[in-house]
Design a protein around this motif. Structure first.
Motif, PDB file in Angstrom:
ATOM      1  N   ILE A  31       0.874  -1.168   0.000  1.00 26.17           N
ATOM      2  CA  ILE A  31       0.000   0.000   0.000  1.00 26.17           C
ATOM      3  C   ILE A  31       0.912   1.219   0.000  1.00 26.17           C
ATOM      4  O   ILE A  31       1.590   1.501   0.991  1.00 26.17           O
ATOM      5  CB  ILE A  31      -0.952   0.016   1.209  1.00 26.17           C
ATOM      6  N   TYR A  33       0.868   4.823   0.032  1.00 28.54           N
ATOM      7  CA  TYR A  33      -0.091   5.893   0.287  1.00 28.54           C
ATOM      8  C   TYR A  33       0.459   7.288  -0.004  1.00 28.54           C
ATOM      9  O   TYR A  33      -0.271   8.274   0.113  1.00 28.54           O
ATOM     10  CB  TYR A  33      -0.623   5.814   1.728  1.00 28.54           C
ATOM     11  N   HIS A  34       1.722   7.387  -0.413  1.00 31.20           N
ATOM     12  CA  HIS A  34       2.261   8.685  -0.837  1.00 31.20           C
ATOM     13  C   HIS A  34       3.306   8.471  -1.916  1.00 31.20           C
ATOM     14  O   HIS A  34       4.381   7.927  -1.668  1.00 31.20           O
ATOM     15  CB  HIS A  34       2.877   9.443   0.343  1.00 31.20           C
ATOM     16  N   CYS A 153      -1.334   5.861  -4.201  1.00 36.07           N
ATOM     17  CA  CYS A 153      -1.897   7.201  -4.156  1.00 36.07           C
ATOM     18  C   CYS A 153      -0.970   8.164  -4.883  1.00 36.07           C
ATOM     19  O   CYS A 153       0.229   8.205  -4.612  1.00 36.07           O
ATOM     20  CB  CYS A 153      -2.085   7.661  -2.710  1.00 36.07           C
ATOM     21  N   ILE A 233      -6.727  11.116   1.647  1.00 34.08           N
ATOM     22  CA  ILE A 233      -5.505  11.686   2.211  1.00 34.08           C
ATOM     23  C   ILE A 233      -5.286  13.082   1.643  1.00 34.08           C
ATOM     24  O   ILE A 233      -5.452  13.311   0.445  1.00 34.08           O
ATOM     25  CB  ILE A 233      -4.280  10.808   1.867  1.00 34.08           C
ATOM     26  N   VAL A 408       6.465   4.392   2.386  1.00 32.42           N
ATOM     27  CA  VAL A 408       5.989   4.922   1.110  1.00 32.42           C
ATOM     28  C   VAL A 408       7.174   4.999   0.152  1.00 32.42           C
ATOM     29  O   VAL A 408       8.330   4.959   0.571  1.00 32.42           O
ATOM     30  CB  VAL A 408       5.371   6.328   1.273  1.00 32.42           C
ATOM     31  N   ALA A 459      -2.016   0.211   7.481  1.00 29.13           N
ATOM     32  CA  ALA A 459      -2.325   1.244   6.486  1.00 29.13           C
ATOM     33  C   ALA A 459      -3.716   1.049   5.913  1.00 29.13           C
ATOM     34  O   ALA A 459      -4.477   2.010   5.729  1.00 29.13           O
ATOM     35  CB  ALA A 459      -1.277   1.231   5.378  1.00 29.13           C
ATOM     36  N   LYS A 460      -4.063  -0.193   5.627  1.00 29.51           N
ATOM     37  CA  LYS A 460      -5.380  -0.455   5.050  1.00 29.51           C
ATOM     38  C   LYS A 460      -6.484  -0.047   6.023  1.00 29.51           C
ATOM     39  O   LYS A 460      -7.499   0.554   5.626  1.00 29.51           O
ATOM     40  CB  LYS A 460      -5.500  -1.924   4.686  1.00 29.51           C
ATOM     41  N   PHE A 463      -6.254   4.251   6.812  1.00 30.09           N
ATOM     42  CA  PHE A 463      -6.707   5.175   5.756  1.00 30.09           C
ATOM     43  C   PHE A 463      -8.119   4.840   5.259  1.00 30.09           C
ATOM     44  O   PHE A 463      -8.707   5.643   4.532  1.00 30.09           O
ATOM     45  CB  PHE A 463      -5.730   5.144   4.592  1.00 30.09           C
ATOM     46  N   PHE A 465      -9.001   2.347   3.238  1.00 28.98           N
ATOM     47  CA  PHE A 465      -8.994   1.919   1.834  1.00 28.98           C
ATOM     48  C   PHE A 465      -9.822   0.651   1.652  1.00 28.98           C
ATOM     49  O   PHE A 465      -9.843  -0.211   2.504  1.00 28.98           O
ATOM     50  CB  PHE A 465      -7.561   1.644   1.370  1.00 28.98           C
TER      51      PHE A 465
END
Length: 465
Positions: A31, A33-34, A153, A233, A408, A459-460, A463, A465
């Motif tokens: 994942i 995310y950034h 993301c 985010i 990330v 993370a899942k 956030f 997701f």
């Protein structure tokens, strides 16, 4: 005998670390995310003409390394042929012992191209031919799916119509590609072209921006637009110290009007404007259930001559040493006072601030979400072996490592996903050290829960997701 270079147990120096990595971490999805991946390149299933385009085009990490090794600019951002640029990189990379780029590039060769050759001048030709042959069968989707990227993301301006995101969502790509909200152009009020940007943002939001209240209305409308398209985010660059104390609505309107009249704000006025905008947006993010990511401590565009010739994001930034704790704490407190503090992640570029930020997050945890405030992963100039280990150790010293949402890429490169593997090896290495030293039980179930959480599960959940 020395340990073989980059063998399957690279960085895994205890039996516990090796077991955790190979049995737990290695097979988990990613994942991310950034990142700074370009959604247009994903939508178009871009192919790369050769390894130089994949590795060197736009990668300011490698550009800084090459300049420091004495490579002239025409072999970096100039007009030399691609192969010549690649060979120049291969010639100097062996000089960069200890630099994470040396590790990352070898991991990328192995994991993306099944090439085990050491990168140097003698092997440049063979690597060039073998990697390019493989690239001929690959596109941007290949990199995402091969790396088992479940969610990626991007970083998107509020004025973006997200058309390409819509195309990607309707495609057959297995990876979910989601937008992230990055309103830097609205934050940087002294930036040249600010008034033109307001026109662009206003058109996207369907209104004319003539006041600070209009700006807030436009940004809030765009948060709703992004939310409908999967965004969860927001992302902000905090490149200076925020003031203590919120501006009134009248103060913010006056600062905005001053800038629209053509005058620049003082540094103090600009900081006050940014503080007010951050607080207003933070409340909106809380309402939407988003996470607010704050990237703190960059000193950008230090070299005016190179900025004029090459533009921003070309390798001339550095770590800043400003003090931000009082203003940052005051911002978080103002949001928390009304129970409108969103989930928040503090990315720290200056390692001297590690303890400052890792202890600050503990002052605003409220039990509503595990790790509601996060001490973000090792970022940019800290993304190396020592920086990642320091981030893990600092978080462990002051918080709950098992609630961390992990790594990330923070990259524009589709080849950068082995950075997640690099981080996972270091996480397992650190846990293995604690077990080896008798500082944590040799409890594989407890350890595996931490590894799965940090690398994927947290993370899942966090956030949404």
């Amino acid at each position: 005998m020395p340990t073989p270079f980059m063998d399957p147990d690279f960085l895994l120096d205890t039996a516990c670390a090796r077991r955790l990595y190979h049995d737990v971490a290695a097979g988990l999805p990613v994942i991310d995310y950034h990142s700074h991946l370009q959604q247009g390149e994903i939508a178009a299933r871009k192919r790369f003409r050769n390894l130089a385009e994949l590795w060197l085009a736009g990668d300011h990490y490698k550009w800084r390394l090459m300049r420091s090794a004495g490579v002239s600019e025409d072999f970096i951002t100039g007009d030399q042929p691609d192969e010549a640029k690649f060979r120049a990189f291969c010639r100097v990379l062996p000089l960069a012992a200890g630099n994470p780029i040396h590790h990352w590039c070898h991991l990328e060769l192995r994991q993306l191209f099944d090439i085990t050759l050491t990168i140097n001048e003698a092997n440049a030709g063979a690597i060039w031919e073998a990697a390019n042959a493989r690239l001929a069968t690959m596109d941007t989707w290949s990199f995402l799916e091969q790396a088992r990227v479940e969610i990626a993301c991007t970083t998107d301006d509020p004025a973006d119509d997200l058309t390409q995101h819509t195309e990607i969502a309707a495609s057959g790509l297995k990876t979910r590609v989601l937008p992230a909200f990055r309103p830097d152009k609205a934050m940087r009020i002294n930036r040249e072209g600010f008034a033109d940007y307001l026109d662009e943002l206003g058109r996207a939001a369907g209104l004319r921006i003539g006041s600070y209240a209009d700006l807030l209305g436009a940004l809030k409308a765009r948060v709703a637009f992004f939310h409908e398209r999967g965004a969860r985010i927001s992302d902000h660059a905090i490149d200076g110290a925020l003031p203590v104390g919120s501006p009134s609505a009248g103060d913010s309107e006056a600062l905005f009007a001053k800038r629209l009249s053509g005058r620049l704000l003082t540094d103090a006025e600009q900081a006050l404007y940014q503080r007010g905008l951050m607080e207003a947006l933070g409340r909106k993010y809380a309402d939407a259930g988003w996470t607010m990511c704050l990237h703190i401590g960059a000193q950008r565009n230090n070299n005016r001559r190179r900025l004029a010739t090459l533009g921003p994001d070309t390798g001339y930034d550095s770590i800043a040493d400003f003090t931000s704790s009082a203003g940052l704490a005051d911002l978080l407190d103002a949001l928390d006072a009304d129970d409108q503090l969103p989930k928040t992640m503090l990315f720290c570029l200056n390692p001297a601030m590690n303890e400052v930020l890792s202890t600050l997050i503990g002052a605003f945890q409220d039990g509503s979400v595990a790790g509601k405030l996060q001490f973000g992963p090792a970022w940019w100039f800290n993304d190396h072996k020592d920086g990642n280990l320091a981030q893990l150790q600092t978080l462990a010293n002051h918080g709950v490592l098992g609630s961390f949402v992990g790594m990330v890429t923070d990259s524009r490169s589709f080849a950068s996903y082995p950075r997640h593997d690099y981080f996972r090896r270091l996480l397992c290495r650190q846990l293995g050290h604690w077990v080896e030293a008798g500082e944590y039980p040799d409890d594989i179930d407890a350890l595996a829960r931490i590894v799965r959480g940090v690398c994927y599960d947290n993370a899942k959940r966090y956030f949404g997701f």
